[in-house]
Design a protein around this motif. Structure first.
Motif, mmCIF file in Angstrom:
data_model
loop_
_atom_site.group_PDB
_atom_site.id
_atom_site.type_symbol
_atom_site.label_atom_id
_atom_site.label_comp_id
_atom_site.label_asym_id
_atom_site.label_seq_id
_atom_site.Cartn_x
_atom_site.Cartn_y
_atom_site.Cartn_z
ATOM 1 N N LYS A 70 0.641 -1.064 0.159
ATOM 2 C CA LYS A 70 0.057 -0.039 0.005
ATOM 3 C C LYS A 70 0.827 1.324 0.058
ATOM 4 O O LYS A 70 1.856 1.220 0.797
ATOM 5 N N SER A 71 0.301 2.284 -0.578
ATOM 6 C CA SER A 71 1.357 3.287 -0.690
ATOM 7 C C SER A 71 1.531 4.186 0.270
ATOM 8 O O SER A 71 2.477 4.876 0.499
ATOM 9 N N ASP A 72 0.618 3.869 1.548
ATOM 10 C CA ASP A 72 0.803 4.839 2.734
ATOM 11 C C ASP A 72 1.866 4.120 3.712
ATOM 12 O O ASP A 72 2.054 4.375 4.792
ATOM 13 N N ASP A 73 2.132 2.765 3.212
ATOM 14 C CA ASP A 73 3.254 1.982 4.072
ATOM 15 C C ASP A 73 4.682 2.682 4.051
ATOM 16 O O ASP A 73 4.952 2.972 3.238
ATOM 17 N N VAL A 74 5.298 2.675 5.496
ATOM 18 C CA VAL A 74 6.666 2.950 5.530
ATOM 19 C C VAL A 74 7.445 2.004 5.972
ATOM 20 O O VAL A 74 6.955 1.260 6.758
ATOM 21 N N LEU A 175 5.042 4.265 -4.145
ATOM 22 C CA LEU A 175 4.477 5.314 -5.200
ATOM 23 C C LEU A 175 3.670 4.566 -6.216
ATOM 24 O O LEU A 175 4.167 3.488 -6.512
ATOM 25 N N GLU A 176 2.447 5.037 -6.419
ATOM 26 C CA GLU A 176 1.682 4.299 -7.489
ATOM 27 C C GLU A 176 1.103 5.429 -8.721
ATOM 28 O O GLU A 176 0.858 6.683 -7.810
ATOM 29 N N ASP A 177 0.930 5.364 -9.581
ATOM 30 C CA ASP A 177 0.232 6.291 -10.613
ATOM 31 C C ASP A 177 -1.198 6.585 -10.007
ATOM 32 O O ASP A 177 -1.938 5.615 -9.913
ATOM 33 N N ARG A 178 -1.371 8.012 -9.816
ATOM 34 C CA ARG A 178 -2.709 8.558 -9.253
ATOM 35 C C ARG A 178 -3.825 8.172 -10.530
ATOM 36 O O ARG A 178 -3.293 8.171 -11.693
ATOM 37 N N PRO A 225 -1.464 0.359 -20.394
ATOM 38 C CA PRO A 225 -0.819 1.594 -20.379
ATOM 39 C C PRO A 225 0.364 2.000 -19.535
ATOM 40 O O PRO A 225 1.397 2.383 -19.944
ATOM 41 N N THR A 226 0.101 1.899 -18.235
ATOM 42 C CA THR A 226 0.978 2.107 -17.131
ATOM 43 C C THR A 226 2.432 1.192 -17.469
ATOM 44 O O THR A 226 3.449 1.805 -17.566
ATOM 45 N N PRO A 227 2.430 -0.182 -17.444
ATOM 46 C CA PRO A 227 3.656 -0.585 -17.757
ATOM 47 C C PRO A 227 4.334 -0.294 -19.382
ATOM 48 O O PRO A 227 5.585 -0.468 -19.397
ATOM 49 N N PHE A 228 3.598 0.053 -19.884
ATOM 50 C CA PHE A 228 4.058 0.165 -21.553
ATOM 51 C C PHE A 228 4.871 1.786 -21.354
ATOM 52 O O PHE A 228 5.778 2.029 -21.877
ATOM 53 N N SER A 229 4.128 2.755 -20.327
ATOM 54 C CA SER A 229 4.932 3.955 -20.399
ATOM 55 C C SER A 229 6.145 3.658 -19.689
ATOM 56 O O SER A 229 7.189 4.387 -19.893
ATOM 57 N N PHE A 230 6.208 2.657 -18.742
ATOM 58 C CA PHE A 230 7.789 2.281 -18.070
ATOM 59 C C PHE A 230 8.457 1.930 -19.278
ATOM 60 O O PHE A 230 9.718 2.054 -19.249
ATOM 61 N N PHE A 231 8.184 1.009 -20.130
ATOM 62 C CA PHE A 231 8.834 0.355 -21.139
ATOM 63 C C PHE A 231 9.487 1.468 -21.980
ATOM 64 O O PHE A 231 10.666 1.434 -22.385
ATOM 65 N N GLU A 250 3.534 10.598 -11.327
ATOM 66 C CA GLU A 250 2.729 9.891 -10.766
ATOM 67 C C GLU A 250 1.422 9.709 -11.511
ATOM 68 O O GLU A 250 0.414 9.413 -10.884
ATOM 69 N N ASP A 251 1.477 9.880 -12.929
ATOM 70 C CA ASP A 251 0.338 9.873 -13.683
ATOM 71 C C ASP A 251 0.672 9.461 -15.102
ATOM 72 O O ASP A 251 1.539 9.912 -15.758
#
Length: 287
Positions: A70-74, A175-178, A225-231, A250-251
């Motif tokens: 989860k994004s709020d985990d530290v 971090l996760e894309d919003r 789209p998200t993993p493709f943007s990383f590629f 994050e978008d």
């Protein structure tokens, strides 16, 4: 093949001090990392051939970004500063021989085999956003050096430095894309447009390099789209600061739009270079 120059968008939020190169094909590109602690080579793909900063869309799993914390985990994470940017889904071979990082490896072998890869250079310093590298294969040599094969997992942001010796350990948040204003259908359309620009850049690059203009393979390979943007970001070889800026976004839509603009500018440059070659073929071939 002489790779084309990337022409970043004038609106890019982080200035580039050099013009990066775009590597559409898996061609070795030497790195010059700090020799005091490692000799990294990066590539994407299933077979682990020694090569650096190489990419193939087939290495990006549809599910590499699922089941994230989860994004709020530290959590505390050992950090490995490198002169490169690791993206989720990418494969990173490493050779580790400096004593402090061998100590880190001994510790990781007793835990979860995960550490943070974070970009660092002499000019901009160490970034505060990186990507987890998970050790999927390792070999310990008789002199206590390690050969590793790591895979990029979730992104993180450093929130606090826990210690600096013998190696960096930090508290990080994931971090996760919003969700963006663009719908899923618009994201898919945008990803297809980016793929089209990539294919055109590859085609013109091959032409200028004297290679046959054969049809470019499917680059998305059904990636979301998200993993493709990383590629796509991982192919911007030789431009770690631009890659870092893409990693920090994050978008997904913003990342794809920035990549689209860079590829469009690069395509305009290549189109002009191709026109010059058609008019002056002898001078182009002799240069």
């Amino acid at each position: 093949m002489a790779l084309p120059q990337l022409i970043p968008s004038p609106s890019s939020s982080s200035p580039l001090h050099h013009i990066p190169t775009f590597n559409p094909n898996p061609i070795p590109h030497p790195l010059n990392p700090n020799p005091n602690f490692l000799s990294p080579r990066v590539r994407h793909g299933r077979r682990q051939r020694p090569a650096s900063l190489k990419c193939s869309a087939s290495s990006f799993s549809e599910r590499h970004h699922t089941n994230q914390p989860k994004s709020d985990d530290v959590v505390e994470l050992p950090l490995f500063p490198l002169p490169l940017v690791l993206f989720p889904g990418a494969i990173l071979p490493l050779q580790i021989f400096e004593f402090r990082y061998r100590m880190m490896m001994h510790s990781l072998l007793q835990t979860d085999l995960r550490f943070g890869v974070i970009y660092s250079d002499a000019v901009s310093g160490t970034a505060d956003v990186g990507c987890v590298g998970e050790v999927v294969k390792h070999e310990r040599l008789v002199d206590d050096r390690f050969f590793l094969i790591c895979k990029g997992q979730e992104r993180f942001r450093v929130t606090d430095l826990v210690r600096t010796k013998p190696y960096l350990v930090a508290e990080v948040k994931w971090l996760e894309d919003r969700p963006s204003g663009d719908g899923e259908e618009d994201l898919d359309t945008l990803a297809n447009e980016v793929e089209t620009y990539m294919k055109d850049v590859i085609r013109l690059s091959n032409r200028l390099g004297g290679k046959p203009e054969k049809e470019v393979q499917d680059l998305r390979r059904n990636l979301f789209p998200t993993p493709f943007s990383f590629f796509v970001g991982s192919t911007f070889e030789g431009a770690p600061r631009e890659q870092q800026a893409l990693l920090e976004l994050e978008d997904t839509a913003a990342r794809l739009k920035r990549e689209k603009e860079t590829l469009r500018n690069t395509l305009n440059y290549l189109t002009a270079a191709s026109a010059v070659k058609d008019v002056f073929p002898s001078s182009s071939s002799s240069s």
